[in-house]
Scaffold this motif. Structure first.
Motif, PDB file in Angstrom:
ATOM      1  N   ALA A 107      45.039 -29.098 -42.010  1.00  0.00           N
ATOM      2  CA  ALA A 107      45.156 -29.807 -43.284  1.00  0.00           C
ATOM      3  C   ALA A 107      46.619 -30.056 -43.621  1.00  0.00           C
ATOM      4  CB  ALA A 107      44.489 -29.007 -44.393  1.00  0.00           C
ATOM      5  N   HIS A 108      47.484 -29.165 -43.137  1.00  0.00           N
ATOM      6  CA  HIS A 108      48.925 -29.281 -43.353  1.00  0.00           C
ATOM      7  C   HIS A 108      49.626 -28.894 -42.052  1.00  0.00           C
ATOM      8  CE1 HIS A 108      48.403 -29.514 -47.750  1.00  0.00           C
ATOM      9  NE2 HIS A 108      47.455 -28.618 -47.573  1.00  0.00           N
ATOM     10  N   GLY A 163      59.560 -21.268 -41.993  1.00  0.00           N
ATOM     11  CA  GLY A 163      58.478 -21.006 -42.926  1.00  0.00           C
ATOM     12  C   GLY A 163      58.324 -19.540 -43.266  1.00  0.00           C
ATOM     13  N   ALA A 164      57.464 -19.294 -44.239  1.00  0.00           N
ATOM     14  CA  ALA A 164      57.180 -17.927 -44.673  1.00  0.00           C
ATOM     15  C   ALA A 164      55.729 -17.847 -45.127  1.00  0.00           C
ATOM     16  CB  ALA A 164      58.107 -17.521 -45.819  1.00  0.00           C
ATOM     17  N   VAL A 165      55.085 -16.749 -44.758  1.00  0.00           N
ATOM     18  CA  VAL A 165      53.700 -16.473 -45.152  1.00  0.00           C
ATOM     19  C   VAL A 165      53.714 -15.133 -45.866  1.00  0.00           C
ATOM     20  CG1 VAL A 165      51.338 -16.099 -44.343  1.00  0.00           C
ATOM     21  CG2 VAL A 165      52.834 -17.718 -43.135  1.00  0.00           C
ATOM     22  N   ALA A 166      53.212 -15.107 -47.109  1.00  0.00           N
ATOM     23  CA  ALA A 166      53.269 -13.886 -47.918  1.00  0.00           C
ATOM     24  C   ALA A 166      51.876 -13.481 -48.370  1.00  0.00           C
ATOM     25  CB  ALA A 166      54.173 -14.105 -49.130  1.00  0.00           C
ATOM     26  N   ARG A 168      44.274 -23.450 -42.863  1.00  0.00           N
ATOM     27  CA  ARG A 168      44.408 -24.646 -42.039  1.00  0.00           C
ATOM     28  C   ARG A 168      45.833 -25.218 -42.117  1.00  0.00           C
ATOM     29  NH1 ARG A 168      40.072 -24.835 -39.699  1.00  0.00           N
ATOM     30  NH2 ARG A 168      40.733 -26.583 -38.409  1.00  0.00           N
ATOM     31  N   VAL A 169      46.780 -24.303 -42.028  1.00  0.00           N
ATOM     32  CA  VAL A 169      48.200 -24.670 -41.986  1.00  0.00           C
ATOM     33  C   VAL A 169      48.721 -24.373 -40.587  1.00  0.00           C
ATOM     34  CG1 VAL A 169      50.500 -24.221 -42.903  1.00  0.00           C
ATOM     35  CG2 VAL A 169      48.523 -24.201 -44.439  1.00  0.00           C
ATOM     36  N   GLU A 183      55.957 -24.817 -51.353  1.00  0.00           N
ATOM     37  CA  GLU A 183      54.717 -24.053 -51.233  1.00  0.00           C
ATOM     38  C   GLU A 183      53.628 -24.991 -50.718  1.00  0.00           C
ATOM     39  OE1 GLU A 183      52.882 -20.319 -53.462  1.00  0.00           O
ATOM     40  OE2 GLU A 183      52.889 -22.110 -54.724  1.00  0.00           O
ATOM     41  N   VAL A 184      53.249 -24.819 -49.460  1.00  0.00           N
ATOM     42  CA  VAL A 184      52.272 -25.697 -48.812  1.00  0.00           C
ATOM     43  C   VAL A 184      50.881 -25.441 -49.380  1.00  0.00           C
ATOM     44  CG1 VAL A 184      51.299 -26.383 -46.585  1.00  0.00           C
ATOM     45  CG2 VAL A 184      53.710 -25.722 -46.736  1.00  0.00           C
ATOM     46  N   VAL A 185      50.487 -24.184 -49.397  1.00  0.00           N
ATOM     47  CA  VAL A 185      49.314 -23.687 -50.120  1.00  0.00           C
ATOM     48  C   VAL A 185      49.772 -22.378 -50.749  1.00  0.00           C
ATOM     49  CG1 VAL A 185      47.670 -24.778 -48.528  1.00  0.00           C
ATOM     50  CG2 VAL A 185      48.370 -22.405 -48.144  1.00  0.00           C
TER      51      VAL A 185
END
Length: 302
Positions: A201-202, A26-29, A164-165, A5-7
């Motif tokens: 940031a990541h 990756g995954a964005v939820a 900021r990923v 979990e990056v953020v």
């Protein structure tokens, strides 16, 4: 391999050691829905990725999937996504995957020869030329092309401006040898400045460990020096009348000798030669020369 979990709500699927055919995704939820960035090369690896995403996100539907480029380690698992998932890719990426013969049977250039499993060719439903903004729940995901060939001719990044990923795809290899033979060495070099301008940031690279803001400048500087070595070696080789393989054999990799997949110096030189001479690149010849440079088949842990 693990889902990090990056953020909150944004995850990176990192598959060590990131060498041939072993990628990151990756995954964005948000709002009970999911957007994926890339899949994996094989049925087995993609199913593991999807199971990890399902567990981490509570099983929300995968509404969208973005392919960062055409290569099979990022796209062959597309066919395992739900039928209702909308797949997004660059227009050149779609065409590249459409004509890709490797999904039908990998040439015996790697050891072991990859077995993709029960995957089939699934092309993007939506294509992008320059940029597109997607929304998953309340999250914004900007899908952006670097403006020219870099890793390939159809690269995309997925940028979450609020968090900021940056999912950089194979515009960034973290700690191992980059590959640009289906794109442009100079384009890939220029793309590093373009990526840095996002001020992430990541950063999730296509291969290798995750990067934070503090990690990015030294990693990018190393990649820049590598690309400059490729360009300098190609220039000297062309002037001396050497073939790309001969130029690679004469090249002192120096600080990059310890990077995994060092044989990529050969296909990268094939690309630099093709661009310098205005000729077409022969993909099979470039990879065959990489095997000759190694003196053995290229290893993969796929």
């Amino acid at each position: 391999m693990a889902l990090h979990e990056v953020v909150p709500g944004v995850h990176a699927w990192v598959q060590p050691d990131g060498t041939w055919w072993v990628n990151n995704a990756g995954a964005v939820a948000d709002g009970g829905q999911v957007l994926l960035v890339d899949t994996c090369a094989t049925e087995t690896r993609t199913r593991r990725f999807l199971a990890a995403v399902d567990e981490a996100t509570g099983g929300g539907p995968i509404r969208l999937a973005v392919n960062t480029h055409q290569h099979g380690d990022h796209t062959y698992g597309n066919s395992l996504l739900p039928a209702a998932t909308v797949v997004v890719g660059h227009e050149h990426m779609r065409e590249g995957l459409r004509v890709d013969p490797v999904i039908d049977g990998c040439p015996p250039l790697w050891e072991p020869v990859p077995d993709w499993g029960a995957v089939t060719r699934r092309l993007p439903d939506v294509t992008v030329r320059d940029r597109l903004t997607l929304h998953i729940g309340q999250r914004q995901v900007d899908v952006v092309h670097p403006g020219g060939p870099a890793h390939t001719t159809g690269d995309l990044v997925a940028w979450l401006p609020r968090e900021r990923v940056l999912f950089a795809g194979d515009l960034v290899f973290s700690g191992l040898t980059p590959l640009v033979f289906m794109g442009s060495v100079t384009g890939a070099l220029a793309a590093l400045d373009w990526l840095a301008a996002f001020e992430p940031a990541h950063l999730v690279p296509g291969h290798g460990p995750l990067l934070t803001a503090a990690d990015i400048p030294p990693v990018f500087d190393g990649i820049r020096r590598y690309y400059q070595l490729v360009l300098d070696t190609a220039g000297e080789g062309v002037r001396a009348g050497l073939t790309p393989l001969e130029a690679a054999r004469a090249c002192d990799l120096g600080e990059f000798a310890g990077w995994a997949d060092a044989e990529r110096i050969v296909p990268n030189l094939h690309r630099a030669y093709a661009d310098a001479l205005g000729t077409e690149l022969d993909v099979v010849a470039a990879l065959t020369d990489a095997v000759a440079w190694r003196g053995s088949l290229m290893p993969t842990k796929v």
